[in-house]
Motif scaffolding. Structure first.
Motif, PDB file in Angstrom:
ATOM      1  N   PHE A   1       1.398  -5.338   5.983  1.00 47.10           N
ATOM      2  CA  PHE A   1       1.045  -4.471   4.852  1.00 47.10           C
ATOM      3  C   PHE A   1      -0.275  -4.944   4.267  1.00 47.10           C
ATOM      4  N   PHE A  16      -9.188  -8.180 -14.914  1.00 45.08           N
ATOM      5  CA  PHE A  16      -7.991  -8.816 -14.358  1.00 45.08           C
ATOM      6  C   PHE A  16      -8.289  -9.565 -13.057  1.00 45.08           C
ATOM      7  N   LEU A  55      -3.460 -10.053  -9.111  1.00 42.79           N
ATOM      8  CA  LEU A  55      -2.094  -9.549  -9.268  1.00 42.79           C
ATOM      9  C   LEU A  55      -1.794  -8.522  -8.190  1.00 42.79           C
ATOM     10  N   THR A  99      -6.321   5.115  -6.429  1.00 37.73           N
ATOM     11  CA  THR A  99      -7.527   5.920  -6.195  1.00 37.73           C
ATOM     12  C   THR A  99      -8.774   5.062  -5.919  1.00 37.73           C
ATOM     13  N   GLY A 149       5.083   9.537  -2.888  1.00 35.88           N
ATOM     14  CA  GLY A 149       6.047   9.083  -3.895  1.00 35.88           C
ATOM     15  C   GLY A 149       6.610   7.708  -3.572  1.00 35.88           C
ATOM     16  N   GLU A 192      10.674   3.306  -0.921  1.00 33.54           N
ATOM     17  CA  GLU A 192      11.827   2.554  -0.412  1.00 33.54           C
ATOM     18  C   GLU A 192      12.650   3.341   0.602  1.00 33.54           C
ATOM     19  N   ARG A 246      11.756   1.664 -14.193  1.00 35.99           N
ATOM     20  CA  ARG A 246      10.763   2.568 -13.589  1.00 35.99           C
ATOM     21  C   ARG A 246      10.838   3.916 -14.273  1.00 35.99           C
ATOM     22  N   VAL A 259       1.764   8.022 -13.741  1.00 33.07           N
ATOM     23  CA  VAL A 259       3.052   7.351 -13.524  1.00 33.07           C
ATOM     24  C   VAL A 259       4.220   8.336 -13.483  1.00 33.07           C
ATOM     25  N   MET A 293       4.584  10.117 -10.273  1.00 29.30           N
ATOM     26  CA  MET A 293       5.036   9.234  -9.182  1.00 29.30           C
ATOM     27  C   MET A 293       6.502   8.859  -9.325  1.00 29.30           C
ATOM     28  N   GLN A 320       3.846  -4.703 -20.904  1.00 31.93           N
ATOM     29  CA  GLN A 320       3.221  -3.535 -21.533  1.00 31.93           C
ATOM     30  C   GLN A 320       4.259  -2.878 -22.437  1.00 31.93           C
ATOM     31  N   LEU A 322     -11.878   1.467 -21.440  1.00 33.07           N
ATOM     32  CA  LEU A 322     -11.870   2.148 -20.147  1.00 33.07           C
ATOM     33  C   LEU A 322     -12.356   3.574 -20.303  1.00 33.07           C
TER      34      LEU A 322
HETATM   35  C1  B12 Z   1       0.479  -3.839 -12.441  1.00 34.24           C
HETATM   36  C2  B12 Z   1      -0.584  -2.790 -12.523  1.00 34.24           C
HETATM   37  C3  B12 Z   1      -1.905  -3.200 -12.513  1.00 34.24           C
HETATM   38  C4  B12 Z   1      -2.308  -4.674 -12.372  1.00 34.24           C
HETATM   39  C5  B12 Z   1      -2.382  -5.084 -10.876  1.00 34.24           C
HETATM   40  C6  B12 Z   1      -3.142  -4.057 -10.059  1.00 34.24           C
HETATM   41  C7  B12 Z   1      -3.323  -4.032  -8.600  1.00 34.24           C
HETATM   42  N1  B12 Z   1      -3.064  -5.042  -7.792  1.00 34.24           N
HETATM   43  O1  B12 Z   1      -3.754  -2.987  -8.164  1.00 34.24           O
HETATM   44  C8  B12 Z   1      -3.663  -4.672 -13.124  1.00 34.24           C
HETATM   45  C9  B12 Z   1      -3.366  -4.925 -14.575  1.00 34.24           C
HETATM   46  C10 B12 Z   1      -4.706  -5.655 -12.606  1.00 34.24           C
HETATM   47  C11 B12 Z   1      -4.083  -3.211 -12.931  1.00 34.24           C
HETATM   48  C12 B12 Z   1      -5.378  -2.783 -12.931  1.00 34.24           C
HETATM   49  C13 B12 Z   1      -5.747  -1.461 -12.743  1.00 34.24           C
HETATM   50  N2  B12 Z   1      -4.935  -0.405 -12.701  1.00 34.24           N
HETATM   51 CO1  B12 Z   1      -2.984  -0.535 -12.638  1.00 34.24          CO
HETATM   52  N3  B12 Z   1      -1.131  -0.490 -12.684  1.00 34.24           N
HETATM   53  C14 B12 Z   1      -0.236  -1.412 -12.601  1.00 34.24           C
HETATM   54  C15 B12 Z   1       1.165  -0.803 -12.756  1.00 34.24           C
HETATM   55  C16 B12 Z   1       1.571  -0.957 -14.209  1.00 34.24           C
HETATM   56  C17 B12 Z   1       2.258  -1.378 -11.871  1.00 34.24           C
HETATM   57  C18 B12 Z   1       1.973  -1.390 -10.349  1.00 34.24           C
HETATM   58  C19 B12 Z   1       3.267  -1.632  -9.595  1.00 34.24           C
HETATM   59  O2  B12 Z   1       3.463  -2.661  -9.007  1.00 34.24           O
HETATM   60  N4  B12 Z   1       4.191  -0.667  -9.660  1.00 34.24           N
HETATM   61  C20 B12 Z   1       5.535  -0.779  -9.103  1.00 34.24           C
HETATM   62  C21 B12 Z   1       5.519  -0.547  -7.587  1.00 34.24           C
HETATM   63  C22 B12 Z   1       6.928  -0.540  -7.054  1.00 34.24           C
HETATM   64  O3  B12 Z   1       4.915   0.715  -7.367  1.00 34.24           O
HETATM   65  P1  B12 Z   1       3.762   0.911  -6.279  1.00 34.24           P
HETATM   66  O4  B12 Z   1       3.024  -0.329  -6.042  1.00 34.24           O
HETATM   67  O5  B12 Z   1       3.012   2.122  -6.651  1.00 34.24           O
HETATM   68  O6  B12 Z   1       4.587   1.207  -4.935  1.00 34.24           O
HETATM   69  C23 B12 Z   1       5.485   2.271  -4.720  1.00 34.24           C
HETATM   70  C24 B12 Z   1       4.832   3.564  -4.211  1.00 34.24           C
HETATM   71  O7  B12 Z   1       3.521   3.753  -4.666  1.00 34.24           O
HETATM   72  C25 B12 Z   1       4.910   3.477  -2.715  1.00 34.24           C
HETATM   73  N5  B12 Z   1       3.896   2.692  -2.008  1.00 34.24           N
HETATM   74  C26 B12 Z   1       2.972   1.854  -2.498  1.00 34.24           C
HETATM   75  N6  B12 Z   1       2.288   1.283  -1.503  1.00 34.24           N
HETATM   76  C27 B12 Z   1       2.777   1.745  -0.350  1.00 34.24           C
HETATM   77  C28 B12 Z   1       2.428   1.482   0.973  1.00 34.24           C
HETATM   78  C29 B12 Z   1       3.118   2.122   1.989  1.00 34.24           C
HETATM   79  C30 B12 Z   1       2.748   1.825   3.389  1.00 34.24           C
HETATM   80  C31 B12 Z   1       4.139   3.047   1.684  1.00 34.24           C
HETATM   81  C32 B12 Z   1       4.857   3.720   2.768  1.00 34.24           C
HETATM   82  C33 B12 Z   1       4.494   3.324   0.359  1.00 34.24           C
HETATM   83  C34 B12 Z   1       3.807   2.658  -0.650  1.00 34.24           C
HETATM   84  O8  B12 Z   1       6.146   2.830  -2.539  1.00 34.24           O
HETATM   85  C35 B12 Z   1       6.296   1.805  -3.533  1.00 34.24           C
HETATM   86  C36 B12 Z   1       7.739   1.607  -3.863  1.00 34.24           C
HETATM   87  O9  B12 Z   1       8.306   2.767  -4.397  1.00 34.24           O
HETATM   88  C37 B12 Z   1       0.868   0.686 -12.374  1.00 34.24           C
HETATM   89  C38 B12 Z   1       1.785   1.698 -13.018  1.00 34.24           C
HETATM   90  C39 B12 Z   1       3.062   1.829 -12.237  1.00 34.24           C
HETATM   91  N7  B12 Z   1       4.132   2.067 -12.931  1.00 34.24           N
HETATM   92  O10 B12 Z   1       3.136   1.718 -11.024  1.00 34.24           O
HETATM   93  C40 B12 Z   1      -0.595   0.852 -12.790  1.00 34.24           C
HETATM   94  C41 B12 Z   1      -1.496   1.744 -11.950  1.00 34.24           C
HETATM   95  C42 B12 Z   1      -1.269   1.459 -10.485  1.00 34.24           C
HETATM   96  N8  B12 Z   1      -2.834   1.286 -12.314  1.00 34.24           N
HETATM   97  C43 B12 Z   1      -3.685   2.210 -12.385  1.00 34.24           C
HETATM   98  C44 B12 Z   1      -5.073   2.015 -12.698  1.00 34.24           C
HETATM   99  C45 B12 Z   1      -5.865   3.277 -12.954  1.00 34.24           C
HETATM  100  C46 B12 Z   1      -5.635   0.750 -12.766  1.00 34.24           C
HETATM  101  C47 B12 Z   1      -7.118   0.439 -12.965  1.00 34.24           C
HETATM  102  C48 B12 Z   1      -8.064   1.270 -12.100  1.00 34.24           C
HETATM  103  C49 B12 Z   1      -7.567   0.657 -14.396  1.00 34.24           C
HETATM  104  C50 B12 Z   1      -6.821  -0.151 -15.401  1.00 34.24           C
HETATM  105  N9  B12 Z   1      -5.743   0.379 -15.914  1.00 34.24           N
HETATM  106  O11 B12 Z   1      -7.251  -1.229 -15.722  1.00 34.24           O
HETATM  107  C51 B12 Z   1      -7.188  -1.064 -12.612  1.00 34.24           C
HETATM  108  C52 B12 Z   1      -7.690  -1.233 -11.159  1.00 34.24           C
HETATM  109  C53 B12 Z   1      -7.117  -2.374 -10.383  1.00 34.24           C
HETATM  110  C54 B12 Z   1      -7.449  -2.330  -8.920  1.00 34.24           C
HETATM  111  N10 B12 Z   1      -6.669  -2.970  -8.075  1.00 34.24           N
HETATM  112  O12 B12 Z   1      -8.413  -1.719  -8.517  1.00 34.24           O
HETATM  113  C55 B12 Z   1      -3.073   3.586 -12.118  1.00 34.24           C
HETATM  114  C56 B12 Z   1      -3.454   4.083 -10.730  1.00 34.24           C
HETATM  115  C57 B12 Z   1      -3.691   5.569 -10.710  1.00 34.24           C
HETATM  116  C58 B12 Z   1      -4.400   5.971  -9.479  1.00 34.24           C
HETATM  117  N11 B12 Z   1      -4.164   7.159  -9.021  1.00 34.24           N
HETATM  118  O13 B12 Z   1      -5.182   5.250  -8.929  1.00 34.24           O
HETATM  119  C59 B12 Z   1      -1.536   3.278 -12.316  1.00 34.24           C
HETATM  120  C60 B12 Z   1      -0.588   4.115 -11.467  1.00 34.24           C
HETATM  121  C61 B12 Z   1      -1.250   3.467 -13.808  1.00 34.24           C
HETATM  122  C62 B12 Z   1      -1.444   4.824 -14.396  1.00 34.24           C
HETATM  123  N12 B12 Z   1      -1.309   4.834 -15.696  1.00 34.24           N
HETATM  124  O14 B12 Z   1      -1.707   5.842 -13.819  1.00 34.24           O
HETATM  125  N13 B12 Z   1      -2.990  -2.415 -12.709  1.00 34.24           N
END
Ligand code: B12
Length: 527
Positions: free
Chosen positions: A33, A44, A49, A95, A139, A142, A216, A227, A230, A290, A385
């Motif tokens: 992955f 950050f 993270l 994005t 979406g 899992e 979630r 969020v 999603m 948060q 931002l």
């Molecule tokens: C923790 C977090 C951060 C952390 C760590 C970020 C990182 N490493 O990218 C910090 C604080 C640094 C951060 C920064 C930013 N973040 Co942020 N962050 C989050 C947050 C709160 C949780 C992420 C998480 O782990 N979620 C839980 C897991 C389970 O969800 P997930 O990773 O999305 O995975 C699920 C699905 O997406 C899917 N999936 C994901 N990956 C994959 C891969 C495969 C192969 C498959 C099949 C499925 C799959 O399956 C997973 C399980 O269900 C989310 C909001 C949210 N609730 O998700 C926003 C979010 C991801 N962040 C967002 C944004 C905009 C940012 C920033 C650009 C701006 C900001 N707010 O500061 C920066 C950019 C960081 C970067 N990497 O470029 C947006 C992204 C929107 C978008 N369309 O891009 C979100 C969704 C918040 C929102 N309000 O919309 N962030």
């Protein structure tokens, strides 16, 4: 996973698959992955993270007997030798990281390795993702990943049976329906963070920030947030017992936990029981989360959170402009915001304030007022931002309808670049305001004041924020110059009234870069 069981008899497939692989004495399947890094630094970057998606999906595959490795580029570089040995590569994208995800997907696919993309960008633009990958999961991942794994394990599951999968069937794009039910969080395994390359150093998590999710979904539906689209508006909770089991792993390990919930106190009773259990079990943890502003009125819960190890709360204040707050759907006033930050500080917890610049009602005076508020209020650290129309949000739909989206260069969608036409200001004015807000919030006098007060970690963050700001400006020199030209103030003579759009800014930036590079080569200018 109950939802899947209704569609595919997963457990039966799994047993069959295990037996089959034993019979043919197959080596375990290998998955890698990838979480690509963002194109620009952000505050950050100090604490790399990982998002939880890859870690959870990797753990699901590991539990099925796959060999799994995860590379989060902000934590450690990708080992392409491992990637090229994989049977399946999963890439997670938001994005701003989508362009890099696509470059990686193109390269890996060229090597003949199947690539699946997922995350909050491709969920809304699966066709775009399919131009680079074999499959896209829309979406939550899992349930789809468990079924996709069964497909790769060779037990007769077709791609048409994978819920939420977008794929090509003989050249025709097919979007399978989403799972009937969202995943039950109590069925999701705790993510094994040791699968992430470089996250554990010398066998210890010490110094790391550990991501843990307790809920979630979000009942609110802010126009700019992706969020709810999603994860839904219904709040799903993990059983506190399971959360505590996960927290126990980090007992005495010196880590800081970051609860990744969008609003840790959305269900106060749930938050209360997690804090109570941390205290009952004598877990000496420090953590951040948060929350929404309203929590500051619950002094009892704040005190409990502090006792249970809460050190910083991240709050979306957004703006002090009442019209902007109304636009963002938040009913809060500047006085309430100030009071909230004060109550939180009184409880011994620091506030990280998140502000958004660029609402339709934001004029220069409003942005100035927001910055002044941030500096005067008891907020420890802050982020300013730029409002960004992420795909899948109501904001994006509205700006699209109004023809105000300036660019779809996704790497600029990092909330640090202006990507749409603001109503009352030019793109350059608002961009300048954002950069300056950081300079002024993290000014030298304020940094030194923290030093003088012996708030050393905070002073460190201030100095780091200044460095990041300077680095951002260096990396975006051409972009800023071109933005100036676009506003009719620079040497490139672009007429903003002639219908030039953001692509022109990029082009002008490219030309400027070339010109300056040529001059440098001829020795007429300093590099
Ligand atoms: C923790 C977090 C951060 C952390 C760590 C970020 C990182 N490493 O990218 C910090 C604080 C640094 C951060 C920064 C930013 N973040 Co942020 N962050 C989050 C947050 C709160 C949780 C992420 C998480 O782990 N979620 C839980 C897991 C389970 O969800 P997930 O990773 O999305 O995975 C699920 C699905 O997406 C899917 N999936 C994901 N990956 C994959 C891969 C495969 C192969 C498959 C099949 C499925 C799959 O399956 C997973 C399980 O269900 C989310 C909001 C949210 N609730 O998700 C926003 C979010 C991801 N962040 C967002 C944004 C905009 C940012 C920033 C650009 C701006 C900001 N707010 O500061 C920066 C950019 C960081 C970067 N990497 O470029 C947006 C992204 C929107 C978008 N369309 O891009 C979100 C969704 C918040 C929102 N309000 O919309 N962030």
């Amino acid at each position: 996973m109950p939802g899947v069981l209704q569609q595919v008899p997963i457990d039966i497939i799994r047993v069959f698959s295990d037996v089959w692989r034993l019979v043919i004495n197959a080596a375990p399947l290998r998955a890698v992955f990838l979480e690509p890094k963002p194109p620009n630094p952000h505050i950050f970057s100090l604490y790399p993270l990982p998002r939880l998606g890859s870690a959870i999906l990797g753990t699901i595959l590991r539990d099925r007997g796959w060999e799994v490795r995860i590379f989060v580029e902000e934590v450690a570089p990708i080992d392409f030798y491992r990637v090229l040995q994989a049977d399946l590569v999963g890439i997670s994208s938001i994005t701003p990281t989508a362009p890099r995800a696509y470059v990686l997907a193109d390269e890996i696919r060229k090597a003949g390795i199947p690539v699946v993309l997922g995350g909050s960008h491709v969920t809304w633009l699966p066709e775009e993702g399919l131009a680079h990958a074999d499959m896209v999961v829309r979406g939550e991942g899992e349930i789809p990943m468990a079924v996709l794994a069964a497909h790769f394990e060779g037990c007769g599951v077709g791609l048409d049976q994978v819920p939420g999968l977008s794929w090509r069937d003989e050249g025709r794009i097919v979007h399978n329906p989403l799972p009937e039910e969202p995943v039950d969080l109590n069925e999701v395994p705790a993510p094994d963070l040791t699968l992430i390359e470089g996250f554990v150093r010398d066998g210890s998590f010490s110094g790391a920030v550990i991501p843990i999710q307790t809920t979630r979904g979000c009942p609110h539906n802010c126009a700019f947030c992706s969020v709810t689209g999603m994860f839904g508006r219904k709040l799903r909770r993990r059983n506190p017992e399971i959360i505590l089991e996960e927290l126990e792993k980090y007992r005495d390990s010196g880590v800081v936990v970051f609860f990744y919930d969008d609003n840790f106190t959305a269900d106060r009773a749930h938050a209360r029981s997690i804090c109570g259990m941390i205290l009952d079990r004598g877990l000496d943890l420090k953590w951040s989360a948060q929350v929404r502003l309203e929590i500051a009125q619950d002094e009892e819960l704040l005190a409990l959170m502090r006792r249970a190890g809460c050190r910083t709360l991240f709050i979306g204040f957004e703006s002090v402009n009442p019209l902007a707050l109304a636009e963002s759907g938040k009913s809060q006033s500047a006085v309430e915001m100030f009071e909230a930050a004060r109550s939180i500080r009184r409880a011994g917890i620091a506030t990280h304030g998140m502000f958004i610049l660029g609402f339709d009602s934001d004029g220069a005076a409003d942005l100035e007022a927001t910055l002044r508020f941030a500096k005067r209020s008891p907020i420890a650290t802050a982020q300013f931002l730029l409002l960004t129309p992420f795909p899948g949000t109501r904001l994006s739909e509205r700006l699209e309808d109004q023809g105000r989206i300036l660019t779809r260069d996704w790497d600029l969608y990092d909330t640090h670049h202006v990507v749409f036409s603001p109503k009352l200001l030019t793109p350059r004015q608002i961009q300048k305001k954002q950069v300056r807000s950081h300079w002024r919030f993290y000014s030298w006098p304020r940094s030194l004041l923290n030093l003088a007060r012996l708030k050393l970690p905070r002073a460190g963050i201030y100095i780091y924020a200044r460095r990041i700001n300077a680095k951002w400006k260096r990396q975006n020199r051409f972009y800023l110059k071109a933005l100036k030209a676009f506003s009719g103030k620079g040497p490139f003579l672009l007429n903003p009234c002639s219908g030039h759009r953001f692509e022109d800014i990029r082009l002008a930036a490219e030309k400027a870069r070339e010109r300056i590079q040529k001059r440098t080569v001829c020795g007429t200018s300093k590099p």
